[in-house]
Write a protein that holds these residues in place. Structure first.
Motif, short mmCIF file in Angstrom:
data_model
loop_
_atom_site.label_atom_id
_atom_site.label_comp_id
_atom_site.label_asym_id
_atom_site.label_seq_id
_atom_site.Cartn_x
_atom_site.Cartn_y
_atom_site.Cartn_z
N LYS A 5 0.83 -1.20 0.00
CA LYS A 5 0.00 0.00 0.00
C LYS A 5 0.87 1.26 0.00
O LYS A 5 0.58 2.23 -0.69
CB LYS A 5 -0.93 -0.02 1.22
CG LYS A 5 -2.14 0.85 1.06
CD LYS A 5 -3.15 0.54 2.15
CE LYS A 5 -4.45 1.23 1.87
NZ LYS A 5 -5.46 0.94 2.86
N PHE A 9 0.90 4.18 -2.91
CA PHE A 9 0.80 5.62 -2.71
C PHE A 9 2.00 6.34 -3.32
O PHE A 9 1.86 7.40 -3.91
CB PHE A 9 0.67 5.97 -1.23
CG PHE A 9 -0.73 5.89 -0.71
CD1 PHE A 9 -1.69 6.80 -1.11
CD2 PHE A 9 -1.10 4.89 0.16
CE1 PHE A 9 -2.99 6.72 -0.66
CE2 PHE A 9 -2.40 4.80 0.63
CZ PHE A 9 -3.34 5.71 0.22
N ALA A 47 -7.43 8.00 -7.68
CA ALA A 47 -7.22 7.73 -6.25
C ALA A 47 -8.53 7.83 -5.48
O ALA A 47 -8.81 7.00 -4.61
CB ALA A 47 -6.18 8.69 -5.67
N VAL A 51 -8.75 4.39 -4.04
CA VAL A 51 -8.06 4.39 -2.75
C VAL A 51 -8.95 4.97 -1.66
O VAL A 51 -8.80 4.62 -0.50
CB VAL A 51 -6.73 5.18 -2.85
CG1 VAL A 51 -5.98 5.17 -1.55
CG2 VAL A 51 -5.86 4.63 -3.95
N GLY A 55 -6.96 8.80 1.04
CA GLY A 55 -5.84 8.54 0.14
C GLY A 55 -5.74 9.56 -0.97
O GLY A 55 -4.65 10.03 -1.31
N VAL A 59 -2.59 12.12 -1.60
CA VAL A 59 -1.91 12.21 -2.90
C VAL A 59 -1.98 13.64 -3.42
O VAL A 59 -0.97 14.19 -3.89
CB VAL A 59 -2.54 11.22 -3.91
CG1 VAL A 59 -2.05 11.49 -5.33
CG2 VAL A 59 -2.24 9.79 -3.51
#
Length: 163
Positions: A5, A9, A47, A51, A55, A59
């Motif tokens: 993970k 990222f 994302a 995500v 997340g 980002v």
């Protein structure tokens, strides 16, 4: 957090950063400052859908800080942070309604990004003169948001969720 993970990222942030770098070379020949394609927002859209909200926010903020430190200055970073923050808030809220697809969420994000930047410009420079840019920025936000959203929708379909 699992190493896979963390690596994911890292890849998302690196891709958003590279897109920011590429975009710094693209000059759109219009007389209105601030019009961009928003290539890095493609990564943020993906994302957000793959995500999750936290997340995507991570980002987005890390990308703005890295790009700001590398390609611009503190003031420009403020504009970008305002734009990305308002954009992300709007996109998260619209995504939660389940009434908009990826492209619609992206269009709203593009418009919100421009509104955030105009708000910061008016506050920092203490003038409302920037309101005259709004029609151009709203149109460009819709067009860029639609293009980024279409690409993002295609990517979201092909990528697994790992939130």
């Amino acid at each position: 957090m699992k190493p896979a993970k963390i690596a994911g990222f890292g890849l998302l942030i690196a891709l958003a950063f590279v897109f920011s770098y590429i975009e710094s070379f693209i000059v759109i020949p219009v007389p209105v400052p601030g019009i961009k394609l928003g290539l890095a927002n493609l990564v943020v859209i993906v994302a957000l859908y793959r995500v999750g909200t936290a997340g995507a926010a991570f980002v987005s903020v890390v990308r703005v800080i890295l790009a700001g430190l590398t390609f611009s200055n503190t003031v420009m970073m403020l504009y970008s942070l305002a734009g990305c923050s308002l954009s992300l808030i709007v996109m998260v809220l619209l995504k939660k309604t389940d009434r908009f697809g990826v492209t619609g969420v992206s269009v709203a994000g593009g418009v919100a990004h421009n509104l955030g930047q105009i708000a910061v410009a008016m506050a920092l420079l203490e003038t409302t003169a920037f309101v005259y840019y709004l029609p151009f920025l709203l149109v460009s936000g819709c067009l860029a948001g639609a293009a980024i959203g279409a690409a993002g929708a295609a990517a979201v379909k092909r990528l697994p969720s790992w939130s």
